[in-house]
Design a protein around this motif. Structure first.
Motif, PDB file in Angstrom:
ATOM      1  N   UNK A  18      34.704  38.799  33.411  1.00 48.19           N
ATOM      2  CA  UNK A  18      36.153  38.625  33.269  1.00 48.19           C
ATOM      3  C   UNK A  18      36.570  37.353  34.003  1.00 48.19           C
ATOM      4  N   UNK A  19      37.383  36.531  33.372  1.00 52.32           N
ATOM      5  CA  UNK A  19      37.713  35.245  33.978  1.00 52.32           C
ATOM      6  C   UNK A  19      38.874  35.398  34.959  1.00 52.32           C
ATOM      7  N   UNK A  20      39.034  34.374  35.799  1.00 56.83           N
ATOM      8  CA  UNK A  20      40.102  34.364  36.786  1.00 56.83           C
ATOM      9  C   UNK A  20      41.469  34.499  36.105  1.00 56.83           C
ATOM     10  N   UNK A  21      41.618  33.758  35.003  1.00 59.36           N
ATOM     11  CA  UNK A  21      42.888  33.744  34.288  1.00 59.36           C
ATOM     12  C   UNK A  21      43.196  35.115  33.687  1.00 59.36           C
ATOM     13  N   UNK A  22      42.166  35.707  33.112  1.00 57.67           N
ATOM     14  CA  UNK A  22      42.337  37.022  32.482  1.00 57.67           C
ATOM     15  C   UNK A  22      42.751  38.054  33.530  1.00 57.67           C
ATOM     16  N   UNK A  23      42.087  37.995  34.680  1.00 55.03           N
ATOM     17  CA  UNK A  23      42.380  38.941  35.749  1.00 55.03           C
ATOM     18  C   UNK A  23      43.814  38.790  36.223  1.00 55.03           C
ATOM     19  N   UNK A  24      44.265  37.552  36.272  1.00 55.27           N
ATOM     20  CA  UNK A  24      45.618  37.281  36.743  1.00 55.27           C
ATOM     21  C   UNK A  24      46.652  37.713  35.697  1.00 55.27           C
ATOM     22  N   UNK A  25      46.401  37.336  34.452  1.00 52.45           N
ATOM     23  CA  UNK A  25      47.374  37.615  33.392  1.00 52.45           C
ATOM     24  C   UNK A  25      47.508  39.105  33.098  1.00 52.45           C
ATOM     25  N   UNK A  26      46.363  39.790  33.034  1.00 49.53           N
ATOM     26  CA  UNK A  26      46.415  41.178  32.591  1.00 49.53           C
ATOM     27  C   UNK A  26      46.528  42.185  33.721  1.00 49.53           C
ATOM     28  N   UNK A  27      46.099  41.796  34.908  1.00 56.21           N
ATOM     29  CA  UNK A  27      46.065  42.790  35.980  1.00 56.21           C
ATOM     30  C   UNK A  27      46.756  42.326  37.256  1.00 56.21           C
ATOM     31  N   UNK A  28      47.313  41.124  37.254  1.00 52.45           N
ATOM     32  CA  UNK A  28      48.015  40.579  38.424  1.00 52.45           C
ATOM     33  C   UNK A  28      47.178  40.600  39.704  1.00 52.45           C
ATOM     34  N   UNK A  29      45.888  40.430  39.567  1.00 51.29           N
ATOM     35  CA  UNK A  29      45.040  40.284  40.752  1.00 51.29           C
ATOM     36  C   UNK A  29      44.471  38.876  40.756  1.00 51.29           C
ATOM     37  N   UNK A  30      44.244  38.344  41.949  1.00 55.02           N
ATOM     38  CA  UNK A  30      43.748  36.970  42.047  1.00 55.02           C
ATOM     39  C   UNK A  30      42.285  36.982  42.471  1.00 55.02           C
ATOM     40  N   UNK A  31      41.486  36.306  41.671  1.00 57.07           N
ATOM     41  CA  UNK A  31      40.074  36.189  42.020  1.00 57.07           C
ATOM     42  C   UNK A  31      39.923  35.055  43.021  1.00 57.07           C
TER      43      UNK A  31
END
Lengths: 296, 347
Positions: free
Chosen positions: B30-43
């Motif tokens: 899972x990419x950083x962007x995906x994690x941020x956009x869909x789950x509001x978590x920051x990698x």
């Protein structure tokens, strides 16, 4: 459609019974526990009386010297020290010396109590968010509830006199020191705290060598506000039998003695200004290091 | 190669209330962007593996937001990782109790901060002695040690000043002295010189390198400045979006950039000054003048040009011949590869 026109309320009889019930049980409780509670506050009473007697018994020149010394130590300003002495002399000259001593002893004791109780509470609030969210509404309540409403149960419990007056003053004056202690500690630079952590400070070391020293200007602003609010309560405290500059003001209001009211009122104002300026200057000097000035 | 002091393995940091639950998706790509956009978590950090050798300067370089400051704060656990392992001298940092951790921070690591983070209400001497004071060190010993370190960073005479009375460069010297005063073997430097102006920065780099000659500390140095990284780093790791995209010594990074991102990064450096002869050395021997293997291209060119057949031999620190270098190779190394021109493959 009657039910729309009139708000659905508890029946008059039920309401009266409810009030009577609560009043009755509180009165009962205060009767049975009043002595114990009074005994609990006895040390406070004796301390207050002792301080008042001491201040009154001390020869006036010595008091003036102490006032000048404290004002100078606090503010490092000769002008302020001189102004304080002149104000004290004027107040004494117009026959209010004893009342002023009584008021000063009340203000000193209540400020000391507020500091001793308020700062630890403020520290706890700054450490735990939960404590903060529990105490903040209580402080809001203490600052907004009409004073007479909490004077009532205090008087029922302890009667009238110095101690209930002192408690009333403290309840009114303690919120700023709690709030500003909490705020001051929370405002300490996160980077500095991180540095303290990185070097392995314990919570206690961090609190006493970093957080409190850096929060001192705010804490001191809280002390200043507490003194001011305690002074503001002097007249109201006299309503439940506290001696001092407030008592003549109350008499003046009741009997329309304009001059008496004005003189004592102005004496309170003079005290307030002296306390405020001296404590503010002291607080400012505490932050000298922030602007790179020379430190003592 | 010296022994490994600090080992970071499979380290992940996901910022957010349910960070742990996203470890597996991130591991599965899972990419950083995906994690941020869909789950509001920051990698913050993505599978960091790094062996940091003892007594060397390990630079961690990256632009802002690359996770470098997050990474350095994991080493003394100012930030708790979401998954992974960190060991210092084979000791697991992450399993330490609060008390052990405090002891670890006191004795094993010390830190220098970007914005200095000095205690404004304490004097220079008190600031430098801070680490010793909280360890319960005797006042006289703390005073003596702090005095010694104040002297070694060139601040004698300023002991009784307050931080606000000092310039930025002087404040950071205090920060450095404070970190050195505890004699901790690991020194963490978080963009320590980034807030200083260029001349002062070079000064501070010199002080650090000079001190390091005697101290031999394991230094982890965070920076966003490539020149600084090349200058002081024994090893460099380049971080981007929480991932290490290349690690190696400065020569490796310049001669063999791992991808276009890095080649773009290094395109503006002065290659003649940074590249050393050993990076362009060929096998064989030459009758020409002997050049030191760490001699820069700039200096080598002059010598090569004067040689009859434009060849020199290369010798190591002990004077042993290890190869030869030609003028053509030296000139060739000055040109950077064109791979990244016009194309922005990364992003």
């Amino acid at each position: 459609m009657d039910w729309l026109a009139e708000f659905p309320s508890l029946g008059k009889r039920d309401l009266r019974d409810l009030k009577k019930g609560i009043d009755g049980s509180f009165r009962e409780w205060s009767r049975s526990n009043g002595d114990a509670i009074e005994a609990f506050f006895d040390p406070l009473y004796f301390f207050l009386v002792w301080l008042e007697k001491l201040l009154i018994a001390t020869p006036w020149p010595i008091i003036l010297i102490i006032v000048a010394g404290l004002a100078y130590l606090g503010s490092r300003s000769w002008k302020l020290a001189l102004g304080s002495v002149v104000s004290f002399m004027l107040i004494g000259y117009f026959g209010m010396w004893k009342d002023m001593m009584a008021t000063i002893s009340l203000i000193s004791v209540s400020t000391l109590i507020c500091i001793a109780v308020g700062i630890p509470i403020g520290i706890l609030m700054s450490r735990y968010d939960r404590v903060q969210s529990a105490i903040t509404p209580i402080l809001d309540l203490m600052q907004t509830i009409p004073i007479f409403v909490y004077l009532l149960p205090v008087v029922m419990l302890l009667g009238i006199g110095r101690v209930p007056g002192l408690i009333a003053v403290c309840v009114y004056a303690i919120p700023p020191i709690i709030r500003l202690t909490n705020l001051g500690i929370r405002l300490v630079d996160k980077e500095i705290l991180e540095a303290a952590d990185a070097f392995g400070s314990s919570y206690r070391q961090k609190l006493f060598s970093v957080q409190i020293p850096l929060a001192l200007p705010n804490i001191f602003a809280g002390v200043n506000q507490t003194i001011m609010m305690a002074l503001a309560m002097v007249v109201i405290a006299s309503m439940i039998g506290v001696k001092g500059l407030g008592m003549p003001v109350l008499q003046a209001v009741q009997n329309q003695y304009l001059t008496l009211g004005l003189m004592n009122g102005l004496a309170i104002v003079a005290l307030a200004i002296i306390f405020d300026r001296v404590s503010q200057r002291y607080g400012q000097r505490l932050q000298a290091h922030r602007y790179g000035k020379e430190h003592e | 190669m010296s022994k490994t002091k600090l080992k970071i393995e499979n380290l992940y940091k996901i910022f957010g209330p349910r960070g742990k639950s996203f470890i597996d998706p991130v591991k599965n790509g899972m990419s950083k962007q995906e994690l941020l956009d869909n789950h509001s978590h920051v990698l913050g950090l993505n599978n960091i593996n790094l062996d940091i050798p003892e007594q060397r300067i390990q630079v961690i370089m990256g632009l802002s937001g690359s996770g470098k400051s997050t990474l350095i704060r994991h080493i003394n656990r100012l930030i708790e990782p979401t998954a992974g392992a960190i060991t210092v001298d084979d000791e697991d940092i992450l399993s330490m109790s609060q008390l052990q951790l405090r002891e670890f921070r006191r004795k094993k690591t010390s830190m220098v901060f970007q914005k200095f983070a000095l205690l404004p209400h304490k004097t220079v001497a008190q600031n430098v002695a801070y680490g010793l004071t909280i360890q319960g060190e005797q006042e006289s010993i703390a005073k003596e040690k702090s005095h010694k370190w104040i002297e070694s960073v060139g601040l004698s005479g300023f002991e009784e000043r307050y931080p606000a009375q000092l310039s930025g460069g002087m404040q950071q010297r205090v920060g450095l002295a404070r970190a050195l005063a505890t004699d901790a073997p690991i020194l963490l430097m978080d963009e320590a010189f980034s807030a200083l102006d260029p001349l002062i920065r070079t000064d501070m780099q010199n002080i650090l390198l000079e001190l390091q000659k005697d101290l031999h500390k394991t230094i982890i140095f965070i920076t966003h400045d490539l020149d600084e990284a090349l200058r002081i780093g024994d090893n460099i790791a380049i971080l981007r979006d929480g991932k290490i995209i290349q690690k190696g010594d400065p020569q490796q990074i310049i001669m063999k950039p791992a991808d276009d991102y890095i080649s773009d990064f290094i395109k503006d450096i002065n290659r003649g000054k940074v590249i050393e002869v050993k990076s362009i050395m060929q096998k064989g021997s030459s009758k020409g003048t002997s050049l030191d293997s760490s001699c820069s291209l700039e200096d080598a060119l002059k010598v090569l040009n004067n040689e009859k057949n434009n060849e020199c031999s290369v010798v190591d620190d002990n004077g042993k011949r290890i190869g030869k270098v030609t003028l053509d190779a030296a000139i060739g190394a000055l040109f950077r590869e064109k791979a990244s021109r016009n194309k922005e493959k990364y992003k």
